[in-house]
Design a protein around this motif. Structure first.
Motif, PDB file in Angstrom:
ATOM      1  N   LYS A   1     128.251 -48.132 -63.991  1.00 58.26           N
ATOM      2  CA  LYS A   1     129.118 -46.990 -63.709  1.00 58.26           C
ATOM      3  C   LYS A   1     130.082 -47.320 -62.576  1.00 58.26           C
ATOM      4  N   ALA A   2     129.611 -48.016 -61.542  1.00 61.13           N
ATOM      5  CA  ALA A   2     130.470 -48.390 -60.415  1.00 61.13           C
ATOM      6  C   ALA A   2     131.524 -49.400 -60.843  1.00 61.13           C
ATOM      7  N   SER A   3     131.148 -50.342 -61.694  1.00 56.78           N
ATOM      8  CA  SER A   3     132.130 -51.331 -62.144  1.00 56.78           C
ATOM      9  C   SER A   3     133.155 -50.688 -63.062  1.00 56.78           C
ATOM     10  N   TYR A   4     132.734 -49.680 -63.837  1.00 59.40           N
ATOM     11  CA  TYR A   4     133.677 -48.996 -64.709  1.00 59.40           C
ATOM     12  C   TYR A   4     134.667 -48.167 -63.901  1.00 59.40           C
ATOM     13  N   ALA A   5     134.235 -47.661 -62.758  1.00 55.09           N
ATOM     14  CA  ALA A   5     135.112 -46.828 -61.936  1.00 55.09           C
ATOM     15  C   ALA A   5     136.302 -47.617 -61.420  1.00 55.09           C
ATOM     16  N   LEU A   6     136.155 -48.918 -61.245  1.00 51.49           N
ATOM     17  CA  LEU A   6     137.248 -49.746 -60.761  1.00 51.49           C
ATOM     18  C   LEU A   6     137.795 -50.641 -61.863  1.00 51.49           C
ATOM     19  N   ALA A   7     137.874 -50.145 -63.075  1.00 57.61           N
ATOM     20  CA  ALA A   7     138.408 -50.923 -64.179  1.00 57.61           C
ATOM     21  C   ALA A   7     139.852 -50.499 -64.439  1.00 57.61           C
ATOM     22  N   LEU A   8     140.702 -51.483 -64.603  1.00 54.44           N
ATOM     23  CA  LEU A   8     142.104 -51.236 -64.932  1.00 54.44           C
ATOM     24  C   LEU A   8     142.237 -51.083 -66.439  1.00 54.44           C
ATOM     25  N   SER A   9     143.318 -50.493 -66.880  1.00 56.75           N
ATOM     26  CA  SER A   9     143.567 -50.426 -68.320  1.00 56.75           C
ATOM     27  C   SER A   9     145.038 -50.703 -68.605  1.00 56.75           C
ATOM     28  N   LEU A  10     145.248 -51.514 -69.610  1.00 53.63           N
ATOM     29  CA  LEU A  10     146.601 -51.801 -70.086  1.00 53.63           C
ATOM     30  C   LEU A  10     146.913 -50.832 -71.212  1.00 53.63           C
TER      31      LEU A  10
END
Length: 186
Positions: A16-25
């Motif tokens: 969940k923490a890693s998903y919170a800082l995920a970028l999206s193109l």
């Protein structure tokens, strides 16, 4: 059983923490312009508060876009036609109170912006970026475009990196690969 439950909860919170800082193109598109295959995109879900804090501590941030174009071949390995990095650096000038965006590889002066949002709009988006001459692409063949965005904190060797890594954990944030399969036609 308690250890197993604790392990599952730990993995859940880490994901969940890693998903919170995920970028999206987003809005990735391909077209032809002036006999070139061109690409456009927008980078979304940028953690502006963390970037602003990092930049105000004197740490430049690099936006890196990795672009790969492959020709899909049946019963054989795919042929890589292009593997290219698009680099842009953002740094904060505390004296002038502006954010500078440098297009790495282009010999122009950095562009200055009064807000981080304006600087990110310019640095994180591309409009009709030329990739390949259109004559290198065979009509009717299938191709794959892959794009990945990464925001990298650039720590100089003079700064105490262990302390600064706490601000911008891990030193980089990545997006998933955006993959588009396309067929070129005249």
């Amino acid at each position: 059983m308690k250890k197993f439950a604790l392990l599952v909860l730990t993995i859940f919170f880490l994901l969940k923490a890693s998903y919170a800082l995920a970028l999206s193109l987003e809005n990735v598109s391909l077209s032809t312009e002036a006999n070139y295959l061109v690409c456009s995109w927008e980078l979304k879900d940028i953690p502006i508060e963390k970037l602003d804090e990092t930049l105000h501590h004197g740490i430049p941030v690099r936006l890196q876009f990795e672009i790969i174009i492959e020709k899909i071949r049946r019963f054989w390995w795919d042929e890589t036609l292009l593997h290219h990095l698009v680099l842009r650096e953002i740094y904060y000038d505390a004296v002038k109170n502006v954010y500078n965006v440098q297009f790495v590889g282009i010999s122009s002066a950095p562009r200055a912006f009064s807000s981080l949002e304006e600087a990110l709009n310019v640095a994180a988006c591309a409009q009709n970026l030329p990739l390949l001459p259109a004559n290198l692409i065979e009509p009717g063949a299938f191709y794959r475009l892959k794009i990945k965005a990464t925001i990298i904190q650039r720590i100089s060797p003079n700064l105490p990196s262990r302390v600064l890594r706490i601000i911008f954990k891990g030193g980089k944030i990545e997006s998933d690969w955006k993959i588009i399969r396309f067929r070129f036609s005249n």
